[in-house]
Write a protein that holds these residues in place. Structure first.
Motif, PDB file in Angstrom:
ATOM      1  N   TRP A 165       0.810  -1.222   0.000  1.00  0.00           N
ATOM      2  CA  TRP A 165       0.000   0.000   0.000  1.00  0.00           C
ATOM      3  C   TRP A 165       0.840   1.267   0.000  1.00  0.00           C
ATOM      4  O   TRP A 165       0.467   2.278  -0.618  1.00  0.00           O
ATOM      5  N   TYR A 166       1.981   1.246   0.684  1.00  0.00           N
ATOM      6  CA  TYR A 166       2.778   2.464   0.831  1.00  0.00           C
ATOM      7  C   TYR A 166       3.448   2.891  -0.478  1.00  0.00           C
ATOM      8  O   TYR A 166       3.910   4.039  -0.594  1.00  0.00           O
ATOM      9  N   PRO A 169       1.348   6.147  -2.307  1.00  0.00           N
ATOM     10  CA  PRO A 169       1.724   7.549  -2.050  1.00  0.00           C
ATOM     11  C   PRO A 169       3.146   7.884  -2.479  1.00  0.00           C
ATOM     12  O   PRO A 169       3.419   9.015  -2.899  1.00  0.00           O
ATOM     13  N   VAL A 255      -4.359  -2.624  -3.831  1.00  0.00           N
ATOM     14  CA  VAL A 255      -4.127  -1.374  -4.545  1.00  0.00           C
ATOM     15  C   VAL A 255      -3.584  -1.697  -5.931  1.00  0.00           C
ATOM     16  O   VAL A 255      -3.025  -2.770  -6.165  1.00  0.00           O
ATOM     17  N   CYS A 294      -6.714   8.777  -2.806  1.00  0.00           N
ATOM     18  CA  CYS A 294      -7.626   8.556  -1.679  1.00  0.00           C
ATOM     19  C   CYS A 294      -8.374   7.233  -1.837  1.00  0.00           C
ATOM     20  O   CYS A 294      -8.591   6.512  -0.859  1.00  0.00           O
ATOM     21  N   ASP A 296      -7.414   4.375  -3.454  1.00  0.00           N
ATOM     22  CA  ASP A 296      -6.585   3.198  -3.201  1.00  0.00           C
ATOM     23  C   ASP A 296      -6.265   3.042  -1.715  1.00  0.00           C
ATOM     24  O   ASP A 296      -6.327   1.936  -1.162  1.00  0.00           O
ATOM     25  N   LEU A 297      -5.909   4.148  -1.067  1.00  0.00           N
ATOM     26  CA  LEU A 297      -5.562   4.069   0.354  1.00  0.00           C
ATOM     27  C   LEU A 297      -6.795   3.783   1.207  1.00  0.00           C
ATOM     28  O   LEU A 297      -6.712   3.043   2.196  1.00  0.00           O
ATOM     29  N   THR A 298      -7.937   4.369   0.824  1.00  0.00           N
ATOM     30  CA  THR A 298      -9.171   4.081   1.551  1.00  0.00           C
ATOM     31  C   THR A 298      -9.560   2.623   1.394  1.00  0.00           C
ATOM     32  O   THR A 298      -9.964   1.964   2.360  1.00  0.00           O
ATOM     33  N   TYR A 300      -7.665   0.045   0.883  1.00  0.00           N
ATOM     34  CA  TYR A 300      -6.810  -0.783   1.729  1.00  0.00           C
ATOM     35  C   TYR A 300      -7.239  -0.675   3.195  1.00  0.00           C
ATOM     36  O   TYR A 300      -7.328  -1.679   3.907  1.00  0.00           O
ATOM     37  N   TYR A 301      -7.544   0.547   3.635  1.00  0.00           N
ATOM     38  CA  TYR A 301      -7.925   0.755   5.026  1.00  0.00           C
ATOM     39  C   TYR A 301      -9.260   0.097   5.350  1.00  0.00           C
ATOM     40  O   TYR A 301      -9.441  -0.431   6.452  1.00  0.00           O
TER      41      TYR A 301
END
Length: 358
Positions: A165-166, A169, A255, A294, A296-298, A300-301
């Protein structure tokens, strides 16, 4: 339920049960007919601190690795340790997908996994096999499992298809910063109020365009049922989205890989330059990228995060779990409910007696 269970006041009877046939029901589809006991002493294994055993319909399951991913919350499942689930699952019926996923955690080793999973060889790359399933593919891909999926024989291609995921960004924040900078430079004038309005409007338009793309790509492309006689379209569907519904707990592919997303972004950039004035194009692209970031990160979260009770992400996590395990054709928005509400694909979440904790 075994007679011995009554003597333990609904506690597990820690003894390996005999092999026996099970009746297929509407709740358990493609059910296995034969179970054999796991080798070794089951009672001894159950003394481990890292195990969480439950029993359902005479079978024992170790759901320890599933607790944090349970759609109904860790706190809901956590109170059933070493207990029989039959009564609870009668009072709180679950979807076919849920019962199917439960079989992944069975303690007893099985002679055959089940009819559906025998359609592929899990020890070989999956991508080249799915196109051969024909009319069985759609049923199979919507029945979740808890295991990693290997796409390619080539280690290089396999690595490129897996994204932590990291990395999202790391790749996209510098790019979106560049587009915002160029867009601001092109719009700066002596009248700062007018310049700020232009910048904000273009950037906001880019985000709005993303929300439309997020919804319609998910609904119309990712959830488009491929023709049963098209090996190519079945393979593409599985590559882009089917694999996520088949293995929703696989965090390696939550992601998009940067190689693929950069190519798509490049195509969109040329389209935006052709449609919008140059003073707007950079900022619209920046808003688009920010929306994707937002998303992709959302996403994953929503799978691995533990949002606060009654927060926006708490509601979105519940909605996304409904989408995965109950209503595959509803709840397409990941970052927003806007288009689901406007286009009648919204989900109605049931009222809870107690809040969920993950």
């Amino acid at each position: 339920m075994d007679n011995q269970d009554k003597d333990f006041d609904n506690k597990l009877y820690f003894k390996c049960v005999n092999v026996r046939d099970t009746e297929a029901t509407d709740d358990v589809i493609c059910a296995n007919k034969m179970d054999t006991c796991r080798s070794g002493n089951v009672t001894a294994n159950m003394k481990g601190t890292s195990e969480f055993f439950v029993k359902y319909r005479g079978r024992v399951y170790d759901v320890n690795s599933f607790l944090n991913n349970h759609p109904g919350g860790k706190n809901t499942l956590g109170r059933f340790k070493d207990q029989v689930l039959d009564g609870a699952l009668v009072r709180h019926p679950h979807s076919k997908s849920a019962y199917y996923l439960l079989e992944e955690f069975a303690v007893h080793r099985q002679e055959r996994y089940n009819e559906c999973e025998d359609l592929v060889n899990w020890d070989a790359p999956i991508l080249r096999q799915v196109g051969l399933m024909g009319d069985r593919y759609w049923e199979w891909v919507n029945l979740p499992v808890n295991r990693p999926i290997r796409f390619f024989q080539s280690d290089i291609l396999e690595i490129l298809s897996i994204t932590p995921w990291y990395l999202v960004p790391i790749v996209w924040i510098p790019i979106v910063t560049y587009f915002i900078y160029v867009g601001c430079v092109l719009n700066i004038s002596t009248n700062l109020v007018v310049s700020s309005q232009r910048i904000l409007m273009s950037f906001t338009l880019g985000i709005l365009i993303w929300t439309i793309m997020e919804y319609f790509v998910h609904r119309k492309i990712f959830h488009l049922k491929p023709p049963h006689n098209s090996k190519l379209l079945i393979t593409l569907h599985f590559l882009f989205h089917g694999n996520h519904h088949k293995a929703p707990l696989d965090g390696r592919r939550l992601v998009f890989p940067p190689v693929f997303s950069v190519i798509v972004a490049g195509i969109l950039w040329y389209i935006y330059k052709a449609i919008f004035p140059v003073t707007m194009a950079h900022l619209i692209a920046a808003g688009n990228i920010m929306g994707y970031l937002c998303y992709d990160l959302t996403h994953y979260y929503l799978h691995y995060g533990a949002p606060k009770i009654d927060s926006y992400l708490y509601t979105m996590k519940r909605r996304h779990n409904y989408h995965h395990f109950i209503y595959h054709e509803q709840g397409f928005g990941v970052t927003s409910e806007l288009w689901d509400r406007l286009l009648n694909t919204d989900l109605i979440l049931r009222k809870l007696d107690k809040p969920l904790l993950w």
